[in-house]
Design an enzyme around this catalytic site. Structure first.
Site, short mmCIF file in Angstrom:
data_model
loop_
_atom_site.label_atom_id
_atom_site.label_comp_id
_atom_site.label_asym_id
_atom_site.label_seq_id
_atom_site.Cartn_x
_atom_site.Cartn_y
_atom_site.Cartn_z
CB SER A 60 39.79 41.63 37.62
OG SER A 60 38.42 41.39 37.46
CG HIS A 93 35.05 43.89 39.97
ND1 HIS A 93 34.04 43.59 39.08
CD2 HIS A 93 36.18 44.02 39.21
CE1 HIS A 93 34.52 43.53 37.85
NE2 HIS A 93 35.82 43.79 37.90
#
Length: 413
Positions: A264, A337
């Protein structure tokens, strides 16, 4: 709008709703703004009636009084939107309408009330029970693939050939959520790389010359891009369901895959670091910001070990210590997340050495680990206490030291 809300037959209602949506679609920005302002003022809650019926229900809590109260407890515009949603193509038209509304919120603070109603209704209409998970591959119809290229928001897809490299190989997967009322419009999609080990570089994941991994030999599934497609559905969360469902499905079909993890970006890191530098120009973060702001794809490998350690240490601080006023990490990807129950596993230096990656995050990327056995416990810890679950590899970076004076000498040279 008043005609649509009147008690008319179904056919008349559909004709009126279709005409309203057609007129809206042809309107210019000035008239769309006037329409939203009318929704805010002319179709709001009747507060006098609400007060009266609340008193009646407080006096006698009968089913009749409750029904009477509920009739005035919500703005009339909510029922208007429900009736428009019943028009063929109405759901997608309302999503586009909210896109327009979001662009006008700065022009009139009162329009925020209208947006509350859109988000409230969309949260019901687009809840998990209505969503359909569909695989996206090279055989998917072209009009859907065009949308994947258009909506990719993390790592741009430059061409059809680039898209083919992401979809056709055996070690690549892509999944998207669709809604039955919008079958040709993906709501959100995730791109997945099946790998032999945990990836730390997006350039390696997307490399044209890489050797594909056989699915049965893969040990990890790397979620390397998640893109929301519909601006009009802002505030309606799909990603938490998507990742967990894809991970569960992959674990079932490919039991050899034991690790489900993201690669990410850190989109706000450089903005945050710049603010630290401006607050104290003589500090170590200021020196490191100077170093980071001069990185390019050509010279990034020339960063010294001290500079790399210093920037990774600041990244750990950014994730673990910096909080928004209302709680939670300041990084939006981290909030997403960690809120889903993932844990922060690794910070990678030069995980994204593109110009965009260097500009936004000094080239760093992170892994968020989705351990299916612990995501629920992690989610609860984050939601209730704001606790960031992180590996020792990340927490130990907070102890790193950096010689700012030495960095200044290197930068000046």
């Amino acid at each position: 709008c008043n005609s649509l809300l009147a008690d008319t037959g179904e056919v008349t209602g559909l004709q009126t709703g279709s005409a309203l949506l057609a007129n809206y679609a042809q309107a210019d920005q000035e008239h769309k703004l006037a329409f939203f302002q009318s929704l805010a003022s002319d179709f709001d809650i009747d507060t006098e009636a609400l007060t009266e019926r609340t008193g009646e229900y407080a006096t006698a809590r009968s089913a009749k009084n409750l029904t009477s109260l509920l009739e005035v407890a919500e703005p009339r515009r909510q029922e208007l939107l429900r009736r428009l949603n019943g028009v063929p193509g109405g759901t997608e038209a309302l999503v586009r309408m909210r896109e327009d509304l979001l662009q006008t919120l700065h022009e009139d603070a009162g329009l925020a009330r209208v947006d509350v109603d859109f988000e409230h209704l969309f949260s019901s209409w687009f809840n998990r029970g209505f969503l359909v998970l569909r695989p996206i591959d090279w055989t998917t119809p072209a009009h859907i693939l065009e949308k994947i290229i258009k909506y990719e928001a993390v790592h741009a897809i430059d061409s059809w050939e680039d898209l083919r490299r992401r979809l056709q190989p055996a070690d690549r997967r892509c999944f998207a959520y669709f809604h039955p009322a919008m079958p040709n419009e993906p709501l959100i999609f995730v791109e997945v790389a099946l790998t032999a080990d945990i990836a730390g570089s997006i350039q390696a994941v997307l490399a044209e010359s890489r050797d594909p991994v056989l699915p049965q030999d893969a040990a990890a599934a790397i979620f390397y891009s998640i893109s929301n497609c519909q601006k009009g559905l802002r505030g309606v969360s799909f990603g938490n369901f998507l990742i967990k469902q894809v991970a569960t499905d992959l674990a079932s079909s490919l039991p050899n895959i034991k690790t489900f993890i993201t690669l990410s970006p850190i989109p706000g890191f450089m903005t945050w670091l710049k603010a630290q530098a401006e607050a104290d120009p003589e500090s170590a973060p200021a020196a490191l910001y100077t170093v980071a702001s001069q990185l390019t794809p050509e010279n990034a490998d020339e960063a010294t070990p001290d500079e790399v350690a210093g920037l990774k240490s600041l990244a750990a601080r950014y994730f673990l210590q910096e909080q928004r006023p209302k709680g939670g990490p300041i990084d939006p990807v981290a909030r997403f997340h960690l809120g889903n129950g993932a844990s922060l596993r690794t910070i990678h230096w030069l995980g994204d050495r593109s110009k965009n990656g260097l500009r936004n995050s000094a080239g760093m990327m992170v892994n968020y680990l989705y351990d299916l056995k612990s995501v629920d416990a992690n989610h609860e810890a984050f939601s209730k206490d704001g606790k960031v679950i992180a590996s020792r590899d990340v927490t130990s970076l907070l102890d790193a030291r950096f010689d700012s004076q030495n960095a200044r000498k290197q930068v000046n040279v």
